[in-house]
Design an enzyme around this catalytic site. Sequence first.
Site, mmCIF file in Angstrom:
data_model
loop_
_atom_site.group_PDB
_atom_site.id
_atom_site.type_symbol
_atom_site.label_atom_id
_atom_site.label_comp_id
_atom_site.label_asym_id
_atom_site.label_seq_id
_atom_site.Cartn_x
_atom_site.Cartn_y
_atom_site.Cartn_z
ATOM 1 C CD GLU A 65 -2.837 -1.336 2.326
ATOM 2 O OE1 GLU A 65 -4.016 -1.690 2.206
ATOM 3 O OE2 GLU A 65 -2.293 -1.202 3.435
ATOM 4 C CG ASP A 94 -12.390 -8.015 -0.067
ATOM 5 O OD1 ASP A 94 -11.281 -7.547 0.201
ATOM 6 O OD2 ASP A 94 -13.353 -7.936 0.727
HETATM 7 N N1 ADE Z 1 -9.425 -5.121 3.754
HETATM 8 C C1 ADE Z 1 -9.691 -5.488 2.499
HETATM 9 N N2 ADE Z 1 -10.782 -6.288 2.436
HETATM 10 C C2 ADE Z 1 -11.212 -6.408 3.730
HETATM 11 C C3 ADE Z 1 -12.274 -7.122 4.327
HETATM 12 N N3 ADE Z 1 -13.095 -7.865 3.605
HETATM 13 N N4 ADE Z 1 -12.404 -7.046 5.678
HETATM 14 C C4 ADE Z 1 -11.556 -6.305 6.412
HETATM 15 N N5 ADE Z 1 -10.525 -5.627 5.899
HETATM 16 C C5 ADE Z 1 -10.347 -5.661 4.556
#
Ligand code: ADE
Length: 233
Positions: A13, A200
């Site tokens: 990042e 996601d």
């Molecule tokens: N960072 C990226 N995706 C995430 C998720 N599903 N839950 C918590 N932190 C995250």
Amino acid sequence: MKKIGIIGAMELEVEALKDKMEIHRKVEKASLEFLEGMLSGTEVVIVRSGIGKVNAALCTQILCDIFEVTHIINTGVAGSLKNEINIGDIVVSTDALHHDVDVRVFGYPLGEVPQIGCLAFQADTELAQLAVACCKEVNTDIEVYCGRIVSGDQFISDKKIKDNIINHFHGFCVEMEGASIAHTAYLNHVPFVIIRAISDKADDSAEMDYPTFEKAAAAHSAALVEHMLQKIK
Ligand code: ADE
């Protein structure tokens, strides 16, 4: 003169930003490496905080105490909490809160840390507006959203838990650091913004999608931060 603290939880990042900056000083503190210098004509301190709320909070406090940053930007990835916010899109914070704090037994709303006086920590509107404007210029193939970011010490990958978080907090995305950066910045009176690219959908597909999309998502967010620095006066 502004001095911007830039925090990413993971190396991917912040690596692109670190590679591009002119480093003046490296400082080790609390097992973290803080890089102080210039990026895009702006004074910056860039650091990988590590994952989770404790790491992010202590990192933010060091940026305030030792480096006396005037502003904080958190860049990284997150899970989407809205159907229309797709993998690759960007969420810029309006505010941030802890979705895993529960002191309802003593009358506090779910998510509120006792004796702080607010449920959510407000992001700086100037930084947020700049982030949205820059995103439209630099990331033309994706959408940018402005909304609430919720954080907890959990990777959310279960539809029932996701739906519960949505119903309680109406967040746009979920991650594991933003609220504690916001919380610490708030206590130190330092303006902040959180910028997260979606890796996601925070449901049963997250375990598969996250490793596939995290790198590209992190790069989107970092590219936006670099562009913002050129415009910060
Ligand atoms: N960072 C990226 N995706 C995430 C998720 N599903 N839950 C918590 N932190 C995250």
